[in-house]
Design a protein around this motif. Sequence first.
Motif, PDB file in Angstrom:
ATOM      1  N   GLY A 105       0.664  -1.226   0.210  1.00  0.00           N
ATOM      2  CA  GLY A 105      -0.081   0.181  -0.404  1.00  0.00           C
ATOM      3  C   GLY A 105       0.565   1.103  -0.267  1.00  0.00           C
ATOM      4  N   PRO A 106       0.105   2.131   0.464  1.00  0.00           N
ATOM      5  CA  PRO A 106       1.337   3.833  -0.067  1.00  0.00           C
ATOM      6  C   PRO A 106       1.766   3.924   0.779  1.00  0.00           C
ATOM      7  N   THR A 107       2.060   3.596   2.214  1.00  0.00           N
ATOM      8  CA  THR A 107       3.157   3.678   3.117  1.00  0.00           C
ATOM      9  C   THR A 107       4.132   2.421   3.642  1.00  0.00           C
ATOM     10  N   LEU A 108       4.446   1.284   2.276  1.00  0.00           N
ATOM     11  CA  LEU A 108       4.880   0.013   2.811  1.00  0.00           C
ATOM     12  C   LEU A 108       4.674  -0.520   3.796  1.00  0.00           C
ATOM     13  N   ALA A 109       4.102  -0.533   4.298  1.00  0.00           N
ATOM     14  CA  ALA A 109       3.550  -1.030   5.470  1.00  0.00           C
ATOM     15  C   ALA A 109       1.910  -2.048   5.569  1.00  0.00           C
ATOM     16  N   PHE A 110       1.701  -3.198   7.036  1.00  0.00           N
ATOM     17  CA  PHE A 110       0.789  -3.568   6.538  1.00  0.00           C
ATOM     18  C   PHE A 110      -0.305  -3.194   7.893  1.00  0.00           C
ATOM     19  N   LYS A 111      -0.171  -1.609   8.229  1.00  0.00           N
ATOM     20  CA  LYS A 111      -1.288  -0.490   8.522  1.00  0.00           C
ATOM     21  C   LYS A 111      -1.821  -0.536   7.454  1.00  0.00           C
ATOM     22  N   ASP A 112      -1.549  -0.614   6.254  1.00  0.00           N
ATOM     23  CA  ASP A 112      -2.328   0.290   5.522  1.00  0.00           C
ATOM     24  C   ASP A 112      -3.240  -0.731   5.397  1.00  0.00           C
ATOM     25  N   MET A 113      -3.808  -2.018   5.852  1.00  0.00           N
ATOM     26  CA  MET A 113      -4.491  -3.107   5.283  1.00  0.00           C
ATOM     27  C   MET A 113      -5.643  -2.740   5.808  1.00  0.00           C
ATOM     28  N   ALA A 114      -5.710  -1.638   6.691  1.00  0.00           N
ATOM     29  CA  ALA A 114      -6.726  -1.690   8.069  1.00  0.00           C
ATOM     30  C   ALA A 114      -7.178  -0.742   7.520  1.00  0.00           C
ATOM     31  N   MET A 115      -5.926   0.382   7.587  1.00  0.00           N
ATOM     32  CA  MET A 115      -5.991   2.184   7.388  1.00  0.00           C
ATOM     33  C   MET A 115      -6.876   2.769   6.302  1.00  0.00           C
ATOM     34  N   GLN A 116      -6.580   1.742   5.598  1.00  0.00           N
ATOM     35  CA  GLN A 116      -7.424   3.159   4.586  1.00  0.00           C
ATOM     36  C   GLN A 116      -8.593   2.520   3.804  1.00  0.00           C
ATOM     37  N   PHE A 117      -9.844   1.200   4.811  1.00  0.00           N
ATOM     38  CA  PHE A 117     -10.849   1.308   4.863  1.00  0.00           C
ATOM     39  C   PHE A 117     -11.531   2.061   6.615  1.00  0.00           C
ATOM     40  N   LEU A 118     -10.397   2.415   7.299  1.00  0.00           N
ATOM     41  CA  LEU A 118     -11.250   3.349   7.972  1.00  0.00           C
ATOM     42  C   LEU A 118     -11.575   5.102   7.412  1.00  0.00           C
ATOM     43  N   GLY A 119      -9.859   5.223   6.616  1.00  0.00           N
ATOM     44  CA  GLY A 119     -10.360   6.527   5.722  1.00  0.00           C
ATOM     45  C   GLY A 119     -11.560   6.775   5.591  1.00  0.00           C
ATOM     46  N   GLN A 120     -12.166   5.860   5.160  1.00  0.00           N
ATOM     47  CA  GLN A 120     -13.093   5.861   3.999  1.00  0.00           C
ATOM     48  C   GLN A 120     -14.078   6.010   5.203  1.00  0.00           C
ATOM     49  N   VAL A 121     -14.778   4.947   6.090  1.00  0.00           N
ATOM     50  CA  VAL A 121     -15.806   4.566   7.161  1.00  0.00           C
ATOM     51  C   VAL A 121     -15.375   5.757   7.810  1.00  0.00           C
ATOM     52  N   PHE A 122     -14.880   6.478   8.235  1.00  0.00           N
ATOM     53  CA  PHE A 122     -14.358   7.798   9.203  1.00  0.00           C
ATOM     54  C   PHE A 122     -15.759   9.040   8.009  1.00  0.00           C
ATOM     55  N   GLU A 123     -15.020   8.727   7.439  1.00  0.00           N
ATOM     56  CA  GLU A 123     -15.217  10.140   6.561  1.00  0.00           C
ATOM     57  C   GLU A 123     -16.890   9.923   6.093  1.00  0.00           C
ATOM     58  N   TYR A 124     -17.381   8.629   5.708  1.00  0.00           N
ATOM     59  CA  TYR A 124     -18.234   8.491   5.703  1.00  0.00           C
ATOM     60  C   TYR A 124     -19.960   8.314   6.552  1.00  0.00           C
ATOM     61  N   VAL A 125     -19.827   8.274   7.794  1.00  0.00           N
ATOM     62  CA  VAL A 125     -20.304   8.298   9.136  1.00  0.00           C
ATOM     63  C   VAL A 125     -20.729   9.569   9.829  1.00  0.00           C
ATOM     64  N   LEU A 126     -19.114  10.592   8.929  1.00  0.00           N
ATOM     65  CA  LEU A 126     -19.135  11.720  10.390  1.00  0.00           C
ATOM     66  C   LEU A 126     -19.961  12.419   9.140  1.00  0.00           C
ATOM     67  N   ALA A 127     -19.977  12.364   7.745  1.00  0.00           N
ATOM     68  CA  ALA A 127     -20.698  13.237   6.929  1.00  0.00           C
ATOM     69  C   ALA A 127     -22.582  13.029   6.855  1.00  0.00           C
ATOM     70  N   ARG A 128     -22.523  11.145   7.363  1.00  0.00           N
ATOM     71  CA  ARG A 128     -23.683  11.137   7.111  1.00  0.00           C
ATOM     72  C   ARG A 128     -24.189  11.266   9.115  1.00  0.00           C
ATOM     73  N   ARG A 129     -24.424  12.274   9.995  1.00  0.00           N
ATOM     74  CA  ARG A 129     -24.332  12.309  11.074  1.00  0.00           C
ATOM     75  C   ARG A 129     -24.242  14.175  11.039  1.00  0.00           C
ATOM     76  N   GLY A 130     -23.376  14.338  10.343  1.00  0.00           N
ATOM     77  CA  GLY A 130     -22.839  15.995  10.466  1.00  0.00           C
ATOM     78  C   GLY A 130     -21.912  16.316  10.801  1.00  0.00           C
ATOM     79  N   GLN A 131     -20.915  15.588  11.411  1.00  0.00           N
ATOM     80  CA  GLN A 131     -20.227  15.380  12.979  1.00  0.00           C
ATOM     81  C   GLN A 131     -18.774  15.509  12.359  1.00  0.00           C
ATOM     82  N   THR A 132     -18.033  16.245  13.490  1.00  0.00           N
ATOM     83  CA  THR A 132     -16.307  16.134  13.286  1.00  0.00           C
ATOM     84  C   THR A 132     -15.788  15.685  14.454  1.00  0.00           C
TER      85      THR A 132
END
Length: 466
Positions: A105-132
Amino acid sequence: MKYRSTRGGMAPLPFCDILLEGLAPDGGLSLPQTLPQLSADTLESWRGLSYAELAAQVLGLFIDDIPPADLLRMTQAAYGPTVFPVIAPIKPLMPGLSLLGLSEGPTLAFKDMAMQFLGQVFEYVLARRGQTLNILGATSGDTGSAAEYALRGKQGVAVFMLSPHGRMSPFQRAQMYSLQDANIHNIAVHGVFDECQDIVKSLAGDLDFKSRNHLGAVNSINWARIAAQIVYYVWGWLRATQKPGQLVSFAVPSGNFGNILAGHLARRMGLPIHRLVLATNENNVLEEFFRTGIYRPRPASQTYATSSPSMDISRASNFERFLFDLVDQDAGRVRALMDELRETGQFDLSSLKDQFTDRYGFVSGASSHADRLATIRDIHDRTGVLIDPHTADGVRVAQAHLDPDVPMLVLETALPAKFAETIIEATGQTPAVPADLQDLQQRPQRVVVMDCDAKQVAAYLQQHAL
């Protein structure tokens, strides 16, 4: 699907609520009330899926408050070819032993495997709830860059990442500190990773501060990280086997216990895993526990700086989730053990030691600087493949637990380019750096250095929070 705390003090909550909470209000960690089970038929039906499709299926077992079509769209964005040109390949090293390549992945480490999903789901849930949300995290090397690359530029979220000043590799520091995005804040703390982690837990445990500043977490205390990591155990099993029920073992370089915890949970869900091989470096608190049954974290002054720095951890955040299973999900006993740990610095579960392997499949071992140099050199001489120091710890310990009838997959931790100094010491060769990162260490860096003081971190966060 609802979630509870390992310490029993949280009302059941749905996935999207615990995603934004991080640490549970009672100081514990979130876990599903019941683990979904994987039948042989289900596993066989998944053999032809892409990684993104498999991720949507596995994560869907844990998430019922996001529509399946939206979940699939997020996994396709997280695991598409522009993010992972190659995703989780199996790389044979010797008979019976292969790497599961998690570092493409983009940072050459296994953490990308989970973090890339977190980046997507955080933005999705925050937008749905109108939160930061203001993410407060700590990194020993790879979590920080993976989180920052996944969340840079995302709407409604800012990242405040603590790292131990001077204790990461130059490449790791450059990956984080060179980011200039307005929502990314790097804080280098005079101390070790455990002390950074203590600050995060202290501020997250102050419920008033947490609420006022909309604090969240991306460290593996966040359940979504663990759920996303379960996916690659299933993916690896599907690619290392040809028939239902065939056993596979996994060797996992371990620091904060999140990566191998995902394997433990996959095994409990019914994935046919024979052994979970826990590999540590010289900071062998977890290896000592699985060998003796005594959990004895070391103070910061006794946490060694090693050539596999992402594992320079003495107090593993995710260990409490395994402890919960070990004491038969008795939240009261977990609370008592954590109180004992706080008061005496250790606890003794040697009476349960027989369960570690017989019931849960764990075996363990430790690796030294000399071991990892020898392993890097040996693998390179035999195969022409360069492995990073953390992966070398995994390979070293895995070799002591090979079974001729059971494939062994070592979870690759990072690409060797991140640890050039050790690779050169082991082999005399400079590891290749991807073309888009060759000027990384010459880029301007942006970081704030401060004392190991929760009040200073809190003041900085309040000043810059969304």
